[in-house]
Design a protein around this motif. Structure first.
Motif, PDB file in Angstrom:
ATOM      1  N   ILE A 160       0.840  -1.210   0.000  1.00 37.78           N
ATOM      2  CA  ILE A 160       0.000   0.000   0.000  1.00 37.78           C
ATOM      3  C   ILE A 160       0.867   1.248   0.000  1.00 37.78           C
ATOM      4  N   GLU A 161       1.908   1.234   0.816  1.00 37.85           N
ATOM      5  CA  GLU A 161       2.802   2.399   0.900  1.00 37.85           C
ATOM      6  C   GLU A 161       3.477   2.671  -0.446  1.00 37.85           C
ATOM      7  N   GLU A 162       3.969   1.602  -1.063  1.00 39.22           N
ATOM      8  CA  GLU A 162       4.628   1.740  -2.360  1.00 39.22           C
ATOM      9  C   GLU A 162       3.635   2.192  -3.442  1.00 39.22           C
ATOM     10  N   THR A 163       2.436   1.594  -3.408  1.00 39.71           N
ATOM     11  CA  THR A 163       1.413   1.926  -4.402  1.00 39.71           C
ATOM     12  C   THR A 163       0.927   3.359  -4.229  1.00 39.71           C
ATOM     13  N   GLN A 164       0.829   3.822  -2.995  1.00 37.59           N
ATOM     14  CA  GLN A 164       0.385   5.194  -2.742  1.00 37.59           C
ATOM     15  C   GLN A 164       1.389   6.210  -3.292  1.00 37.59           C
ATOM     16  N   LYS A 165       2.669   5.877  -3.201  1.00 44.72           N
ATOM     17  CA  LYS A 165       3.690   6.770  -3.769  1.00 44.72           C
ATOM     18  C   LYS A 165       3.548   6.842  -5.286  1.00 44.72           C
ATOM     19  N   THR A 166       3.359   5.659  -5.898  1.00 43.87           N
ATOM     20  CA  THR A 166       3.169   5.611  -7.357  1.00 43.87           C
ATOM     21  C   THR A 166       1.892   6.345  -7.752  1.00 43.87           C
ATOM     22  N   LEU A 167       0.833   6.153  -6.955  1.00 49.91           N
ATOM     23  CA  LEU A 167      -0.453   6.801  -7.223  1.00 49.91           C
ATOM     24  C   LEU A 167      -0.320   8.322  -7.181  1.00 49.91           C
ATOM     25  N   ALA A 168       0.414   8.817  -6.193  1.00 46.82           N
ATOM     26  CA  ALA A 168       0.591  10.269  -6.060  1.00 46.82           C
ATOM     27  C   ALA A 168       1.291  10.837  -7.295  1.00 46.82           C
ATOM     28  N   LEU A 169       2.302  10.127  -7.781  1.00 49.56           N
ATOM     29  CA  LEU A 169       3.031  10.585  -8.971  1.00 49.56           C
ATOM     30  C   LEU A 169       2.147  10.555 -10.212  1.00 49.56           C
ATOM     31  N   ARG A 170       1.381   9.480 -10.372  1.00 53.41           N
ATOM     32  CA  ARG A 170       0.513   9.343 -11.550  1.00 53.41           C
ATOM     33  C   ARG A 170      -0.636  10.355 -11.519  1.00 53.41           C
ATOM     34  N   GLU A 171      -1.147  10.646 -10.319  1.00 52.74           N
ATOM     35  CA  GLU A 171      -2.209  11.659 -10.205  1.00 52.74           C
ATOM     36  C   GLU A 171      -1.660  13.044 -10.558  1.00 52.74           C
ATOM     37  N   GLU A 172      -0.410  13.269 -10.201  1.00 50.92           N
ATOM     38  CA  GLU A 172       0.241  14.542 -10.563  1.00 50.92           C
ATOM     39  C   GLU A 172       0.400  14.627 -12.080  1.00 50.92           C
ATOM     40  N   ASP A 173       0.835  13.516 -12.685  1.00 55.32           N
ATOM     41  CA  ASP A 173       0.959  13.469 -14.151  1.00 55.32           C
ATOM     42  C   ASP A 173      -0.403  13.678 -14.813  1.00 55.32           C
ATOM     43  N   LEU A 174      -1.428  13.039 -14.251  1.00 49.05           N
ATOM     44  CA  LEU A 174      -2.778  13.144 -14.804  1.00 49.05           C
ATOM     45  C   LEU A 174      -3.282  14.579 -14.761  1.00 49.05           C
ATOM     46  N   ALA A 175      -3.042  15.255 -13.641  1.00 50.14           N
ATOM     47  CA  ALA A 175      -3.482  16.647 -13.510  1.00 50.14           C
ATOM     48  C   ALA A 175      -2.814  17.515 -14.567  1.00 50.14           C
ATOM     49  N   GLY A 176      -1.513  17.269 -14.804  1.00 50.55           N
ATOM     50  CA  GLY A 176      -0.785  18.047 -15.809  1.00 50.55           C
ATOM     51  C   GLY A 176      -1.298  17.792 -17.216  1.00 50.55           C
ATOM     52  N   LYS A 177      -1.547  16.514 -17.545  1.00 51.04           N
ATOM     53  CA  LYS A 177      -2.053  16.156 -18.878  1.00 51.04           C
ATOM     54  C   LYS A 177      -3.455  16.707 -19.095  1.00 51.04           C
ATOM     55  N   ARG A 178      -4.284  16.628 -18.057  1.00 49.05           N
ATOM     56  CA  ARG A 178      -5.649  17.164 -18.171  1.00 49.05           C
ATOM     57  C   ARG A 178      -5.626  18.662 -18.414  1.00 49.05           C
TER      58      ARG A 178
END
Length: 277
Positions: A160-178
């Motif tokens: 969960i800890e590792e996935t949450q870090k990846t999730l935070a990065l991907r959500e940041e990427d998603l916000a930028g792409k959107r």
């Protein structure tokens, strides 16, 4: 004796209609040359409008697909976290049940050990000894299950800890792409809306068969061109040579002339000048 009126049977719409089948339709012959010329002009205008719309979509590039891919990935990461939390909750629940059984076994052991000290014969001793052995085994089994549950819980917490870090990065990427996509969409929204309205008005001027044929040919070509002019004695779509007689027919705009190689409608090169006016 009264004569019955002949019934008019409407031509069924063929979803597989192409320009080739339209060009062979006798109803669209020379007797309807004026209407044919108007239809050809309208088709060419639709093609020009679609090309402009395609350029707008081209400006967006792969962004819509990238946004969709990241959205799917984010959802997958959230699902992974949710599943891991569910497994942790199930392990915690199992531990609680195991602890309850351990407490019951310890209570039973205390009782049986006290009874064994006061037995009167070997039969009672053996019976109580078996119960003690069973309860000790039950306790050991529950303790083993708890260790396994603890290992699983730690493993899932790390996941969960590792996935949450990846999730935070991907959500940041998603916000930028959107944001990038929204900016492009906003810049082209007015032009796109105007072109779509223009296209709708032009399409309404044609019969359904011709629109179906146009859409079918357009969807089957890489450059999305279904109506092209003749350039340098060749088809503007596939660039194969057009015989002189067919060029004369194309220039007259009295018939639907289809390229025998690619199936596109061929129109007079003068249509380009009309489209620029």
């Amino acid at each position: 004796m009264a004569t019955s009126k002949a019934k008019t049977v409407a031509t069924p719409i063929d979803k597989g209609e192409t320009f080739v089948s339209l060009s062979m339709d006798k109803k669209l012959g020379d007797s309807d040359s004026l209407a044919i010329e108007e239809k050809l002009h309208t088709l060419y205008k639709i093609q020009q409008t679609d090309t402009k719309i395609d350029k707008i979509y081209l400006l967006r590039g792969e962004l819509p697909l990238e946004v969709q891919d990241i959205e799917d990935e984010v959802e997958g990461l959230k699902t992974r976290i949710a599943n891991a939390n569910d497994e942790i909750a199930a392990a915690e629940s199992a531990k609680a049940n195991n602890n309850a059984k351990i407490a019951e076994s310890e209570e039973a052991l205390a009782k049986y050990n006290a009874q064994r000290d006061n037995v009167k014969n070997n039969r009672e001793y053996d019976s109580i000894s078996k119960e003690i052995e069973f309860q000790e085994l039950e306790k050991l089994t529950c303790e083993k299950r708890n260790r396994e549950a603890n290992f699983l819980i730690e493993e899932k917490k790390a996941l969960i800890e590792e996935t949450q870090k990846t999730l935070a990065l991907r959500e940041e990427d998603l916000a930028g792409k959107r944001k990038e996509l929204e900016t492009i969409v906003e810049e082209t929204a007015k032009d796109e809306e105007a072109l779509l309205k223009e296209r709708e008005a032009l399409v309404s001027m044609l019969d359904e068969r011709m629109v179906i044929a146009y859409n079918k040919v357009r969807s089957n070509t890489k450059n999305k061109l279904a109506v092209v002019t003749v350039k340098r004695d060749a088809c503007g779509g596939c660039f194969n040579k057009i015989p002189p007689q067919r060029q004369i027919d194309i220039a007259s705009s009295k018939k639907i002339i289809v390229c025998e190689y690619c199936g596109r409608i061929l129109v007079n090169s003068d249509f380009e000048k009309d489209g620029q006016e």
